[in-house]
Scaffold this motif. Structure first.
Motif, PDB file in Angstrom:
ATOM      1  N   CYS A  67       0.788  -1.252   0.109  1.00 28.68           N
ATOM      2  CA  CYS A  67       0.059   0.147  -0.084  1.00 28.68           C
ATOM      3  C   CYS A  67       0.885   1.253   0.067  1.00 28.68           C
ATOM      4  O   CYS A  67       0.719   2.228  -0.544  1.00 28.68           O
ATOM      5  CB  CYS A  67      -1.029  -0.019   1.134  1.00 28.68           C
ATOM      6  N   GLY A  71       0.351   3.950  -2.952  1.00 24.88           N
ATOM      7  CA  GLY A  71       0.196   5.252  -2.574  1.00 24.88           C
ATOM      8  C   GLY A  71       1.185   6.132  -3.174  1.00 24.88           C
ATOM      9  O   GLY A  71       0.720   7.227  -3.495  1.00 24.88           O
ATOM     10  N   GLU A  78      -5.862  13.030  -2.658  1.00 26.40           N
ATOM     11  CA  GLU A  78      -6.899  12.071  -1.916  1.00 26.40           C
ATOM     12  C   GLU A  78      -6.537  10.710  -2.032  1.00 26.40           C
ATOM     13  O   GLU A  78      -6.565   9.901  -0.902  1.00 26.40           O
ATOM     14  CB  GLU A  78      -8.237  12.347  -2.257  1.00 26.40           C
ATOM     15  N   GLU A  79      -6.242  10.295  -3.114  1.00 24.84           N
ATOM     16  CA  GLU A  79      -5.878   8.902  -3.314  1.00 24.84           C
ATOM     17  C   GLU A  79      -4.817   8.280  -2.611  1.00 24.84           C
ATOM     18  O   GLU A  79      -4.655   7.445  -1.990  1.00 24.84           O
ATOM     19  CB  GLU A  79      -5.833   8.532  -4.733  1.00 24.84           C
ATOM     20  N   SER A  81      -3.760   9.715   0.078  1.00 24.37           N
ATOM     21  CA  SER A  81      -3.987  10.067   1.551  1.00 24.37           C
ATOM     22  C   SER A  81      -4.652   8.446   2.018  1.00 24.37           C
ATOM     23  O   SER A  81      -4.360   8.046   3.237  1.00 24.37           O
ATOM     24  CB  SER A  81      -4.540  11.074   1.803  1.00 24.37           C
ATOM     25  N   ARG A  82      -5.741   8.350   1.031  1.00 28.01           N
ATOM     26  CA  ARG A  82      -6.324   7.070   1.536  1.00 28.01           C
ATOM     27  C   ARG A  82      -5.459   5.742   1.390  1.00 28.01           C
ATOM     28  O   ARG A  82      -5.647   4.942   2.429  1.00 28.01           O
ATOM     29  CB  ARG A  82      -7.526   7.005   0.423  1.00 28.01           C
ATOM     30  N   ILE A  83      -4.965   5.578   0.400  1.00 32.46           N
ATOM     31  CA  ILE A  83      -3.854   4.432   0.465  1.00 32.46           C
ATOM     32  C   ILE A  83      -2.983   4.307   1.511  1.00 32.46           C
ATOM     33  O   ILE A  83      -2.490   3.301   2.205  1.00 32.46           O
ATOM     34  CB  ILE A  83      -3.225   4.313  -0.875  1.00 32.46           C
ATOM     35  N   THR A  85      -3.191   5.742   4.669  1.00 32.46           N
ATOM     36  CA  THR A  85      -3.764   5.545   5.826  1.00 32.46           C
ATOM     37  C   THR A  85      -3.990   3.975   5.558  1.00 32.46           C
ATOM     38  O   THR A  85      -4.034   3.399   6.838  1.00 32.46           O
ATOM     39  CB  THR A  85      -5.318   6.190   5.595  1.00 32.46           C
ATOM     40  N   GLU A  86      -4.407   3.438   4.789  1.00 30.38           N
ATOM     41  CA  GLU A  86      -4.670   1.770   4.590  1.00 30.38           C
ATOM     42  C   GLU A  86      -3.437   1.277   5.068  1.00 30.38           C
ATOM     43  O   GLU A  86      -3.277   0.102   5.892  1.00 30.38           O
ATOM     44  CB  GLU A  86      -5.006   1.415   3.167  1.00 30.38           C
ATOM     45  N   SER A  89      -2.697   1.361   8.735  1.00 30.69           N
ATOM     46  CA  SER A  89      -3.750   0.513   9.387  1.00 30.69           C
ATOM     47  C   SER A  89      -3.425  -0.644   9.407  1.00 30.69           C
ATOM     48  O   SER A  89      -3.454  -1.516  10.610  1.00 30.69           O
ATOM     49  CB  SER A  89      -5.209   0.587   8.785  1.00 30.69           C
TER      50      SER A  89
END
Length: 251
Positions: A67, A71, A78-79, A81-83, A85-86, A89
């Motif tokens: 990830c 990313g 935004e993409e 940031s989402r990846i 964050t994944e 996690s």
């Protein structure tokens, strides 16, 4: 009755082992897909392994690292940031299960570092200290962890080259940053190279550090070696191309 209970328990144990083995097999398939430069398919396989065994550390750390790579390639903020964050996690889950696992600490260092790249000065400085902490923990739990030394080298390089705004943020937040120099970066990059001579990203960053430190002969030597290496992972092709261009500009 006892026989039935025993048989049920035995069946449960066999099933659990089968699921664990299946997840491990998926992880191995994912690793092979990575070496075939099929990161999308590899990440999907890691996620499938986690559906079978959610606490599989290798699947969690593999998914997190991929990830972070995905990313970095994403073009939309935004993409990214989402990846990222994944990625973080997955790393958090791995650390919760195995806080002394070197891979778990390494992928957390990478995920936090990636997030910091697109953050403001204060957030970047705060994240920087965490990157160093997790990279050092990875090395503590595995003293021969080449990629963790690469992250530590990158930390030293970035801190040594902090701009005035970042230095001000560091002073305000922490009273300053731990000492970092280009030579520290080079030392860590060289440790990475010694432990894993095939890790292409390290060559590009080491060459940049040598150039920044006005050691052009060593910079060129590193780049010449890099362009002879066989690409292993998806990003290696672009990294090797960058090394080639940098070498052409210097020679």
């Amino acid at each position: 009755m006892f026989i039935k209970v025993f048989a049920s328990a035995a069946l449960f144990l066999v099933s659990a082992v089968s699921f664990a083995q299946t997840a491990d097999e998926m992880v191995e398939q994912a690793r092979q897909l990575e070496k075939q430069m099929k990161d999308d398919a590899a990440l999907s396989m890691y996620k499938d392994a986690l559906k079978v065994q959610p606490d599989n550390i290798a699947a969690l750390t593999g998914a997190s690292e991929l990830c972070s790579r995905e990313g970095f390639r994403a073009t939309e903020k935004e993409e990214k940031s989402r990846i990222y964050t994944e990625a973080k996690s997955y790393a958090e889950q791995a650390l919760k299960l195995a806080p002394e696992n070197a891979d778990a600490n390494y992928v957390m260092a990478v995920a936090i570092g990636r997030i910091a790249l697109s953050s403001g000065a204060k957030e970047k400085v705060a994240a920087s200290k965490e990157v160093k902490r997790y990279a050092e923990l990875a090395i503590k739990f595995n003293p021969k962890y080449a990629k963790a030394y690469h992250v530590l080298g990158k930390w030293n390089y970035e801190v040594a080259n902090m701009n005035a705004l970042e230095k001000a943020a560091a002073k305000m937040l922490f009273g300053g940053m731990p000492p970092a120099t280009l030579q520290d970066a080079i030392t860590n990059y060289e440790k990475c190279r010694k432990m894993d001579p095939s890790f292409l990203p390290n060559y590009l960053e080491l060459a940049k550090a040598y150039k920044e430190n006005d050691e052009l002969d060593k910079c060129i030597e590193v780049l010449r070696k890099a362009v002879t290496l066989r690409p292993i992972y998806q990003d290696d092709l672009g990294i090797k191309s960058s090394c080639k261009k940098m070498l052409e500009d210097l020679e």
